[in-house]
Design a protein around this motif. Structure first.
Motif, PDB file in Angstrom:
ATOM      1  N   ALA A 310       0.798  -1.158  -0.094  1.00  0.00           N
ATOM      2  CA  ALA A 310       0.056  -0.046  -0.093  1.00  0.00           C
ATOM      3  C   ALA A 310       0.953   1.303   0.040  1.00  0.00           C
ATOM      4  O   ALA A 310       0.376   2.375  -0.825  1.00  0.00           O
ATOM      5  N   THR A 311       2.012   1.258   0.548  1.00  0.00           N
ATOM      6  CA  THR A 311       2.933   2.516   0.755  1.00  0.00           C
ATOM      7  C   THR A 311       3.629   2.582  -0.681  1.00  0.00           C
ATOM      8  O   THR A 311       3.454   3.742  -0.977  1.00  0.00           O
ATOM      9  N   THR A 314       0.927   3.914  -3.132  1.00  0.00           N
ATOM     10  CA  THR A 314       0.581   5.279  -2.762  1.00  0.00           C
ATOM     11  C   THR A 314       1.415   6.267  -3.183  1.00  0.00           C
ATOM     12  O   THR A 314       1.500   7.406  -3.974  1.00  0.00           O
ATOM     13  N   THR A 355      -7.086   3.125  -5.231  1.00  0.00           N
ATOM     14  CA  THR A 355      -6.227   3.153  -4.291  1.00  0.00           C
ATOM     15  C   THR A 355      -5.856   1.774  -3.531  1.00  0.00           C
ATOM     16  O   THR A 355      -6.939   0.934  -3.384  1.00  0.00           O
ATOM     17  N   HIS A 357      -5.376  -0.292  -0.262  1.00  0.00           N
ATOM     18  CA  HIS A 357      -5.534  -0.184   1.243  1.00  0.00           C
ATOM     19  C   HIS A 357      -4.954  -1.537   1.767  1.00  0.00           C
ATOM     20  O   HIS A 357      -4.935  -2.452   1.066  1.00  0.00           O
ATOM     21  N   GLU A 359      -5.587  -2.497   5.080  1.00  0.00           N
ATOM     22  CA  GLU A 359      -6.364  -3.269   6.063  1.00  0.00           C
ATOM     23  C   GLU A 359      -7.874  -2.399   5.712  1.00  0.00           C
ATOM     24  O   GLU A 359      -7.751  -1.198   5.313  1.00  0.00           O
ATOM     25  N   VAL A 380      -9.341  -6.929   0.512  1.00  0.00           N
ATOM     26  CA  VAL A 380      -9.205  -5.909   1.345  1.00  0.00           C
ATOM     27  C   VAL A 380     -10.374  -4.950   1.130  1.00  0.00           C
ATOM     28  O   VAL A 380     -10.750  -4.766   0.164  1.00  0.00           O
ATOM     29  N   ASP A 382     -12.649  -1.244   1.826  1.00  0.00           N
ATOM     30  CA  ASP A 382     -12.247   0.102   2.027  1.00  0.00           C
ATOM     31  C   ASP A 382     -12.351   0.616   3.435  1.00  0.00           C
ATOM     32  O   ASP A 382     -13.247   0.291   4.248  1.00  0.00           O
ATOM     33  N   PRO A 383     -11.396   1.096   4.061  1.00  0.00           N
ATOM     34  CA  PRO A 383     -11.363   1.423   5.659  1.00  0.00           C
ATOM     35  C   PRO A 383     -12.489   2.483   5.742  1.00  0.00           C
ATOM     36  O   PRO A 383     -12.622   2.373   7.256  1.00  0.00           O
ATOM     37  N   GLU A 384     -12.887   3.235   5.032  1.00  0.00           N
ATOM     38  CA  GLU A 384     -13.489   4.451   5.169  1.00  0.00           C
ATOM     39  C   GLU A 384     -15.193   4.317   4.993  1.00  0.00           C
ATOM     40  O   GLU A 384     -15.769   4.777   5.490  1.00  0.00           O
TER      41      GLU A 384
END
Length: 593
Positions: A310-311, A314, A355, A357, A359, A380, A382-384
Motif C-alpha cells: 500500500a505504501t 501510494t 487506491t 489499502h 487493511e 481488502v 475500504d477502511p472508510e
C-alpha cells in the motif's frame, strides 16, 4: 520451663529465617545460562537453527558483536534455509558437554549475498553497529540468521542466554514459619517473665516469739518538715515497667514486619496449580507455526506485506514512478497501472488508479506449500466506506530472495451471492494446475470459454457454463459494448477487435468444496484503420494520451486488459461458473506499423 520453651522458639525461629534468607542470597543460583562461540570460520552468513535456540527452556537472549554493521533476522526454519540457499554459511549448535556454541562451516557456491533486510520471509528484523542484543522468545520451528553486509564475514562473537529457574519456593514458608516461632517465643518469654515476677513477691516468716515493731519516736523538727509544702518539680515522663515493655515490643514488631514483606514475592512460594505459559509477543506461536509450516505466508507476515504494498502504490501513484511500482507489482496489475501513469502524465485530469489499502483484510488465503513460486489471495475492504466493493489481490513470490508482488488487482462484483467457502489462513489452499480436470472446466478452458462469451454473448457455445444473469462485466466488455464503440466510429475507417493474450498466470486455489478460485487475464485489441488509400484519420483520446499523436494515415490500436476472478465448481456440480470480480483498463496503445 517457660524460659526454656521461649529460648527454643527463638533458636528455631532464627534458624528457619536464616535458611529462608540464605535461599535468596548465598544459596541462590545464577539467573541465566550463557553459551558462547569459541571459534568460527569466515562466511557471509551464520545460521542458528531452532534446535540450538531451544537447547534450554525460556526466552532466548542473543548477544552478537563484531566489526561493522550487524543484521539479525528470524523466520520459519524452512524459509530461512531457502533464503540461505547455496551460500556458504556457519551453522551454530549447542554442545551439551562444553556448554558452548560450536560452529560448523557449510561451503556453498556463493561467497557474497544480498542484504537480508526487508525480506517478506522474516517475522522480525534487528540491526546494530558493532554490537547487537535482543530477546528472541521464538517458538519451535523458528531459526535466526546473522550477517553483516553480505560482503564481509558474519560476526563471530555470538552468545545465547537462557533464563534458569532460580525460584526458591520454600524460602517464603521458612521465613513465615520462623516469624511465627519468633512471635511465639516473644509471647512465651513475656509469659515466663510475668510468672517469675509474681513468684518473687514478699513472703512472711512463720515462727514463735515474733516481736511486734516498736512505734517511732516523735520529733518536732521532722513533724514541721513533713507539713512544709514541697518545691514544684518539672514534669517527667511516666516511667515504669509497662512503658519499658512497650519499647521492648517495638523491635520485634519491626523485625516481624520486615520479614513478612520479604516473603511476599511469588517466587518464594510453592506453586500449587499447573504453571501457565507466560504471554509474550509470540504467545500461541508454537501451535500456529506447527499448523503453518506448509503455508506460504503467515497472517502476521501478510499484514506487513500489504502495508508495504500500500505504501509503495501510494508513493508510486503520486509520483508516477513506474520503477518504484515494479518493486511490488508485476504482470497485469503492473501493466494497467503503468498505462495510467502515461495518460496522467499527459493529462493531469485523468483519474488515478484504485487506491490500494492495507487493511482491513476481510479474507486471506495463502497457498499451502513450502516451495516456490508461491501465491496468496487477499481481499481488502475500504477502511472508510463499507459500501465500496472490496478489492481482491493475488500476490506471488517467485523465489525466496524476492518479495511478493501484486499480479492481480480485481474489483469484486456487487452481488448477493455468498463468497465461496475457503480454508482458514492457518491451513491454506492447494494450488491447482492449469490443466486440472477435477473442475467443471480446467483453468485454461475457462479462459478460452469466457473470451468466447465476451465475443458472442449468450450466443456463445459456452454461455450455459457461466452464470451470465449475475455477470455485470458482460455489459462492459461484451458484444453490446463493442457494437456501441463500433457505431461511434465514422468516416473512411474500419474498427476490428481481436483477442489479446494475457501476461498473467492462471492461478487456481482450492475451495472447501474442491472447487477453485481462479484468477486469469486476457484482453482485446481494437484496431482502427483507414479504408481509403492515403486517408488521414484522427486518433481517439486514449491513443492521443498514450502516444501524443493527433492523426495518422496508418491506423491505431488500443489493447484493453481484463483481470478476472472466477469461482469454478468441481466436476459434476450443477452450479455454474461464476464471475466474482473484474478489472478492466488500457494496457497498451499506439500507431500501427
Amino acid at each position: 520451663m517457660r524460659f526454656v520453651a521461649a529460648i527454643v522458639s527463638f533458636v528455631l525461629a532464627f534458624v528457619l529465617i536464616g535458611l529462608g534468607l540464605a535461599q535468596r542470597t548465598v544459596f541462590a543460583g545464577p539467573e541465566r545460562l550463557v553459551a558462547e562461540t569459541s571459534s568460527m570460520d569466515d562466511a557471509p552468513l551464520t545460521l542458528i537453527e531452532s534446535e540450538t535456540l531451544h537447547a534450554h527452556d525460556g526466552r532466548q537472549r542473543l548477544n552478537i558483536s563484531g566489526p561493522g554493521d550487524i543484521v539479525a533476522v528470524y523466520g520459519r526454519t524452512a524459509d530461512v534455509q531457502a533464503w540461505v540457499g547455496e551460500a556458504s554459511h556457519n551453522v551454530l549448535t549447542f554442545d551439551e558437554e562444553s556448554g558452548s556454541l560450536e560452529a560448523e562451516l557449510v561451503e556453498g557456491e556463493e561467497e557474497t549475498v544480498p542484504s537480508a533486510l526487508g525480506s517478506d520471509l522474516w517475522l522480525a528484523e534487528y540491526t546494530g553497529e558493532a554490537a547487537l542484543t535482543f530477546m528472541a522468545n521464538v517458538p519451535e520451528g523458528i531459526s535466526v540468521l546473522v550477517m553483516s553486509d553480505g560482503e564481509e564475514a558474519a560476526p563471530k562473537d555470538v552468545s545465547i542466554a537462557w533464563p534458569l529457574d532460580n525460584r526458591t519456593p520454600w524460602a517464603g514458608p521458612l521465613i513465615v514459619a520462623g516469624v511465627v516461632l519468633l512471635v511465639a517465643g516473644i509471647g512465651l518469654y513475656l509469659w515466663a517473665l510475668s510468672h517469675w515476677r509474681r513468684m518473687r513477691g514478699p513472703r512472711r516468716k512463720s515462727g514463735k516469739g515474733q516481736k511486734m515493731p516498736r512505734p517511732p519516736k516523735y520529733s518536732a523538727r521532722k513533724a514541721a518538715k513533713a507539713v512544709r509544702p514541697a518545691a514544684p518539680q518539672p514534669d517527667a515522663p511516666a516511667r515504669g515497667r509497662r512503658s519499658g515493655r512497650a519499647r521492648i515490643a517495638v523491635v520485634p514488631g519491626l523485625l516481624v514486619g520486615s520479614l513478612l514483606f520479604t516473603g511476599c514475592s511469588p517466587d518464594m512460594w510453592p506453586r500449587i496449580d499447573a504453571p501457565e505459559p507466560s504471554p509474550s509477543a509470540t504467545a500461541g506461536a508454537e501451535a500456529s507455526v506447527t499448523a503453518l509450516k506448509d503455508v506460504a505466508v503467515t497472517e502476521a507476515q501478510l499484514r506487513t506485506i500489504m502495508a508495504d504494498i500500500a505504501t509503495v502504490a501510494t508513493e508510486a501513484d503520486a509520483a508516477l514512478d513506474a520503477d518504484l511500482l515494479a518493486t511490488r507489482f508485476e504482470g497485469p496489475a503492473l501493466e494497467m497501472r503503468k498505462s495510467n501513469y502515461v495518460m496522467r502524465a499527459a493529462d493531469g485530469a485523468q483519474p488515478a488508479p484504485t487506491t490500494v489499502h492495507a487493511e482491513p483484510i476481510a479474507l486471506s488465503l495463502p497457498q499451502q506449500t513450502d516451495a516456490w513460486p508461491r501465491v496468496a489471495l487477499v481481499i481488502v475492504q475500504d477502511p472508510e466506506d463499507e459500501t465500496v466493493v472490496p478489492m481482491a489481490y493475488v500476490l506471488q513470490q517467485e523465489s525466496p530472495r524476492e518479495n511478493y508482488r501484486v499480479q492481480y488487482g480485481v474489483k469484486l462484483q456487487a452481488t448477493e451471492a455468498p463468497f465461496p467457502q475457503v480454508a482458514a489462513e492457518t491451513v491454506g489452499a492447494v494450488r491447482y494446475s492449469p490443466d486440472n480436470k477435477f473442475l467443471k472446466l480446467t483453468p485454461e478452458q475457462v479462459a478460452a470459454a469466457y473470451a468466447d462469451v465476451l465475443l458472442n454473448g449468450t450466443a456463445s457455445e459456452y454461455a450455459e457454463e457461466f452464470d451470465l444473469e449475475n455477470d455485470s462485466f458482460l455489459a462492459i466488455a461484451g458484444p453490446d459494448a463493442r457494437a456501441t464503440r463500433a457505431a461511434a466510429v465514422s468516416g473512411p475507417v474500419a474498427l476490428a477487435t481481436t483477442p489479446a493474450e494475457g501476461t498473467g498466470e492462471r492461478i487456481a486455489l482450492a475451495t472447501n468444496d474442491t472447487g477453485a478460485l481462479l484468477t486469469l487475464n486476457f484482453g482485446d485489441t481494437e484496431t482502427v484503420t483507414p479504408t481509403e488509400a492515403g486517408a488521414t484519420i484522427s486518433v481517439g483520446p486514449t491513443v492521443k494520451l498514450m502516444t501524443g499523436l493527433t492523426e495518422t494515415t496508418k491506423g491505431v490500436f488500443v489493447t484493453y486488459g481484463y483481470q478476472l476472478l472466477f469461482y469454478v465448481p468441481p466436476a459434476g456440480s450443477d452450479e455454474k461458473i461464476r464471475l466474482i470480480g473484474a478489472t478492466e483498463g488500457v494496457t497498451a496503445a499506439g500507431e500501427l506499423p
